[in-house]
Scaffold this active site. Structure first.
Site, PDB file in Angstrom:
ATOM      1  N   ASP A  78       1.207  -0.785  -0.331  1.00 56.15           N
ATOM      2  CA  ASP A  78      -0.085  -0.005   0.486  1.00 56.15           C
ATOM      3  C   ASP A  78       0.748   1.257  -0.085  1.00 56.15           C
ATOM      4  O   ASP A  78       2.188   1.377   0.067  1.00 56.15           O
ATOM      5  CB  ASP A  78      -1.185   0.364   1.702  1.00 56.15           C
ATOM      6  CG  ASP A  78      -2.372   1.278   0.781  1.00 56.15           C
ATOM      7  OD1 ASP A  78      -2.133   1.504   0.155  1.00 56.15           O
ATOM      8  OD2 ASP A  78      -3.442   0.208   1.319  1.00 56.15           O
ATOM      9  N   HIS A 119      -3.400   2.806  -4.498  1.00 57.79           N
ATOM     10  CA  HIS A 119      -2.023   2.695  -3.487  1.00 57.79           C
ATOM     11  C   HIS A 119      -0.617   1.842  -3.711  1.00 57.79           C
ATOM     12  O   HIS A 119      -0.538   1.213  -3.269  1.00 57.79           O
ATOM     13  CB  HIS A 119      -3.066   1.530  -2.419  1.00 57.79           C
ATOM     14  CG  HIS A 119      -4.722   2.305  -2.387  1.00 57.79           C
ATOM     15  ND1 HIS A 119      -4.416   3.288  -0.986  1.00 57.79           N
ATOM     16  CD2 HIS A 119      -5.778   2.281  -2.326  1.00 57.79           C
ATOM     17  CE1 HIS A 119      -5.345   3.522  -0.449  1.00 57.79           C
ATOM     18  NE2 HIS A 119      -6.180   2.906  -1.698  1.00 57.79           N
ATOM     19  N   GLU A 154      -9.806   2.347  -5.282  1.00 58.88           N
ATOM     20  CA  GLU A 154      -9.276   3.579  -4.902  1.00 58.88           C
ATOM     21  C   GLU A 154      -7.896   4.828  -5.980  1.00 58.88           C
ATOM     22  O   GLU A 154      -6.689   5.324  -5.400  1.00 58.88           O
ATOM     23  CB  GLU A 154      -9.203   4.157  -3.532  1.00 58.88           C
ATOM     24  CG  GLU A 154     -10.394   4.129  -2.439  1.00 58.88           C
ATOM     25  CD  GLU A 154     -10.069   4.470  -0.812  1.00 58.88           C
ATOM     26  OE1 GLU A 154     -10.928   4.324  -0.588  1.00 58.88           O
ATOM     27  OE2 GLU A 154      -8.791   3.739  -0.616  1.00 58.88           O
ATOM     28  N   TRP A 207     -17.250  -4.156  -1.671  1.00 61.87           N
ATOM     29  CA  TRP A 207     -16.930  -3.371  -0.309  1.00 61.87           C
ATOM     30  C   TRP A 207     -17.948  -1.996  -0.268  1.00 61.87           C
ATOM     31  O   TRP A 207     -18.068  -1.700   0.622  1.00 61.87           O
ATOM     32  CB  TRP A 207     -15.934  -3.179  -0.350  1.00 61.87           C
ATOM     33  CG  TRP A 207     -14.096  -1.552  -0.383  1.00 61.87           C
ATOM     34  CD1 TRP A 207     -14.304  -1.512  -2.376  1.00 61.87           C
ATOM     35  CD2 TRP A 207     -14.647  -0.805  -0.646  1.00 61.87           C
ATOM     36  NE1 TRP A 207     -13.843  -0.789  -2.926  1.00 61.87           N
ATOM     37  CE2 TRP A 207     -14.048   0.125  -1.796  1.00 61.87           C
ATOM     38  CE3 TRP A 207     -14.278   0.132   0.777  1.00 61.87           C
ATOM     39  CZ2 TRP A 207     -13.959   1.108  -1.957  1.00 61.87           C
ATOM     40  CZ3 TRP A 207     -14.072   1.128   0.706  1.00 61.87           C
ATOM     41  CH2 TRP A 207     -13.549   2.342  -0.842  1.00 61.87           C
TER      42      TRP A 207
END
Ligand SMILES: [Zn+2]
Length: 749
Positions: A182, A255, A318, A384
């Site tokens: 990450d 990430h 993301e 999610w």
């Protein structure tokens, strides 16, 4: 054993004899109690003809270490006998406790599950262990029973990861989703790219306190770590010995800050940035150029040699498209491949990785953002952001693992008790986890077959060590194991009682650090004609409290013992006052005191009609939340505020008489790190009959909003207008902002 096969398939029923509940969690399909007990001596014999050495060692080790029972293994006779049988039901096992104990199993995994159920049957009486006679048949409902661990935000050593796996095994989880890379750290050795761990494995500083506290403060200290390939192999084997598959996650294209700190040439800008020291989502993601794809394939090539799992997780969540929009190479790929936009570019990026993994005989899984711009052929989806992504994927005949934040994010608060350590936000008490159903009801039976199971996730921004990790995961993991294992789980009340009667002791025996949130008393609030009615409530066996009540700092020393049925009434009051309760529960639980604060004001308990429903994640106490005398806490702990995620929010409050309204107060939350923003405007209307409304001058919302009114009326309508998108450069950019409100105070005579 044909007989038991029939029972297992055709009767999912628990029959009890003498005792009300199975002590085993997850609850077996069938647990029939029979009269009588077996007393266990300090040494028992075990007949294990076909049992593998590893399973034998595991059983012997558990009995010795956790129960101080030594064992003698015998090939002819034994108090406990293991038998392998054929059974079409995957991972079927049975335990028959009669004069002897017979354990049948259909696979090594099911033998392992049987051992765990058997151990949970052992109950200590006076000075030795006994087993209640019984007959048990069992098999799991879902094939993916996952628990996730983020080792990037905080690093956990191999012994700590093994401990995490050991506890997973107790609950019959079978997938460890290992989040290895990450922005804040790259944790897996890749021999071809040594800088990934040399540079990417460490950061110079770390955010302290909460992301929502401004200005941000940092601890300047180099921290981090990584696993060598030998250590990774050791963990994978350790998990395999416990019938847990480790699914590695290598995040892309977002990430990626830690990887790009080591190899900035694989970003769009080529700019050298440090490994991230704060949390959030960053614009610096992998560039989509061919060199980066090759780099990632080379990384995955080594990953595949270490992890035999069918699925490889590639993240996919993301990933802001800011840098891709400004990058000539990314734009060239868009035009050459006739792609519509950067979302399709992400799909094109992921497709290449998917093809690579498929060519190596593996399957790709990613977060539900991989649906945007079109799902690549073989991809499985981890849903999610609610269940919508999972529903969409299942309808497209892609496999799905359900892990919606609302039920599955174990980095959320489990209670609002002040003793709870700081967490990311959100509110996920035990009972909410228990309500989770991984299979969306809107799917057809055929589509439902694409739901592999579910998973709870532990992100570790606010989880600095293994003790904190255990605290966040237990006992919620027990509720999740019920959700994922049980074919028909018992009611929450039965589960809670099993926890208290058996499982808490079982967790203590294994030294598990768990949250006592379950035992904390709660304040229950109801509207009454003239104000509020409250009482305190606890778990079974914990309904006696010592309550000290203070009003506005003046100690009245009213030491009262309140029982579960005792009720206190508070009437609305023009002059507001603060009431403080200090509650010490029954000493058995060794808990900290629980404080409750109540603000008595002139609007408590008034009828509120919500014209806009809050999001179900943040709708605790419903309309009463606005007038329940409890002010939302900062930092935000999730359950006091009403949370909305729509553009226009409105409600009407009835003062129950026409009155001169002097002023109006409302609390807003500004917690941008959680994507919670102040709305654009607040409009107040006053009416005497709900037909003709007078609009008051508009004002700008602030955290503690106050407006003078000086008008006569009976009803007030509140209209909030929020932005429909979070502005560029702010956390959550491009997403709909949240609007959080709490406690509305209205002065009127
Ligand atoms: Zn680029």
């Amino acid at each position: 054993m044909k007989f038991s096969l029939f029972i297992s398939i055709f009767t999912i029923v628990s029959v009890q004899f003498g005792r009300a509940q199975s002590p085993i969690i997850p609850t077996p399909v069938t647990h029939v109690f029979v009269e009588g007990k077996i007393d266990l001596a300090e040494q028992i014999t075990i007949k294990t003809v076909n049992l593998s050495e590893k399973l034998k060692d595991y059983l012997v080790g558990e009995l010795e270490n956790s129960y101080a029972i030594s064992t003698k293994v015998d090939s002819l006779d034994g108090l406990v006998e293991f038998k392998r049988i054929a059974n079409t039901q995957k991972d079927f096992y049975s335990i028959n406790v009669a004069d002897k104990i017979t354990i049948t199993y259909s696979s090594d995994a099911s033998c392992f599950y049987a051992i765990h159920s058997f151990l949970q049957l052992l109950q200590f009486e006076e000075d030795h262990y006994v087993i209640q006679k019984a007959f048990i048949q069992d098999f799991p409902n879902f094939q993916w029973r996952g628990l996730h661990l983020d080792v990037s935000r905080h690093f956990f050593g191999i012994d700590e990861v093994k401990r995490y796996i050991d506890l997973m095994a107790l609950c019959k989880f079978n997938v460890l989703h290992w989040h290895l890379t990450d922005d804040q750290g790259w944790r897996i050795e890749i021999k071809k790219y040594p800088k990934l761990t040399e540079i990417g494995g460490f950061r110079d500083s770390t955010l302290i306190g909460h992301y929502n506290d401004f200005p941000h403060k940092f601890e300047k200290k180099k921290i981090g770590g990584f696993y060598t390939q030998d250590e990774i192999k050791e963990i994978v084997q350790y998990a395999q010995d416990r019938f847990i598959t480790v699914v590695p996650e290598i995040e892309m294209p977002g990430h990626a800050r830690a990887a790009l700190a080591a190899y900035p040439e694989y970003s769009c800008t080529g700019k050298k940035l440090p490994v991230a020291s704060e949390w959030g989502v960053f614009d610096d993601i992998f560039c989509s150029k061919p060199e980066t794809i090759d780099f990632l394939k080379n990384v995955l090539e080594e990953v595949l040699t270490l992890f035999p799992s069918e699925y490889i997780h590639i993240g996919g969540d993301e990933a802001p498209k800011t840098n891709w929009k400004a990058c000539a190479k990314c734009q060239k790929i868009i035009s050459e491949n006739h792609l519509k936009d950067e979302h399709q570019l992400q799909s094109y990026f992921i497709q290449q990785i998917d093809n690579y993994l498929t060519s190596k005989g593996r399957k790709m899984i990613g977060w539900d953002e991989i649906l945007e711009g079109g799902l690549s052929t073989n991809a499985a989806v981890m849903s999610w952001r609610g269940e919508a992504g999972g529903i969409e994927a299942a309808k497209l005949n892609h496999y799905v693992v359900m892990t919606p934040t609302e039920f599955c994010y174990f980095d959320y608060y489990q209670s609002s008790h002040p003793a709870e350590p700081v967490a990311i936000g959100g509110f996920l008490p035990l009972e909410k986890v228990y309500q989770f159903n991984p299979v969306p009801q809107s799917l057809s039976n055929e589509e439902k077959s694409y739901i592999l199971g579910g998973q709870a996730n532990l992100w570790t921004e606010y989880v600095p060590d293994i003790e904190s990790a255990e605290y966040m995961v237990y006992p919620r993991a027990l509720a999740m194991s019920q959700v994922l294992w049980c074919n028909e789980k018992p009611t929450f009340e039965v589960f809670e009682k099993t926890l208290i009667d058996y499982q808490i002791g079982f967790l203590k025996k294994h030294g598990v650090i768990f949250s006592p949130a379950l035992f904390y008393p709660e304040m229950e609030i109801f509207p009454s004609t003239k104000g509020l009615k409250i009482h305190f409530k606890g778990t079974a066996g914990n309904d006696k409290f010592n309550v000290l009540q203070k009003t506005d700092g003046n100690e009245t020393n009213e030491d009262k013992i309140l029982g579960i049925s005792d009720t206190l009434i508070f009437e609305r009051s023009i002059v507001s006052k603060n009431v403080h309760f200090e509650i010490s529960p029954d000493e058995t639980y060794e808990l900290e005191h629980t404080p409750f604060d109540l603000k008595i004001h002139s609007a408590i308990g008034l009828p509120v009609k919500l014209l806009t429903e809050p999001n179900s994640k943040y709708s605790n106490h419903g309309e009463l939340a606005l007038v329940d005398g409890i002010k939302g806490h900062r930092p935000w702990k999730g359950n006091e505020w009403l949370g909305f995620d729509v553009d226009t929010i409105s409600w009407i409050v009835d003062l129950k008489k026409s009155a001169l309204i002097e002023s109006f107060d409302l609390g807003f939350l500004d917690a941008q790190g959680s994507w919670i923003y102040l709305p654009k405007s607040i409009q107040l209307y006053v009416s005497t009959d709900q037909k003709k409304w007078t609009l008051l001058p508009k004002q700008l919302p602030v955290e503690n909003f106050h407006q003078e009114i000086k008008k006569t009326g009976r009803y007030i309508k509140v209209v909030l207008i929020s932005n429909n998108k979070i502005a560029k450069g702010f956390p959550g950019e491009g997403y709909h902002p949240w609007t959080f409100v709490d406690e509305m105070e209205i002065k009127f005579k």
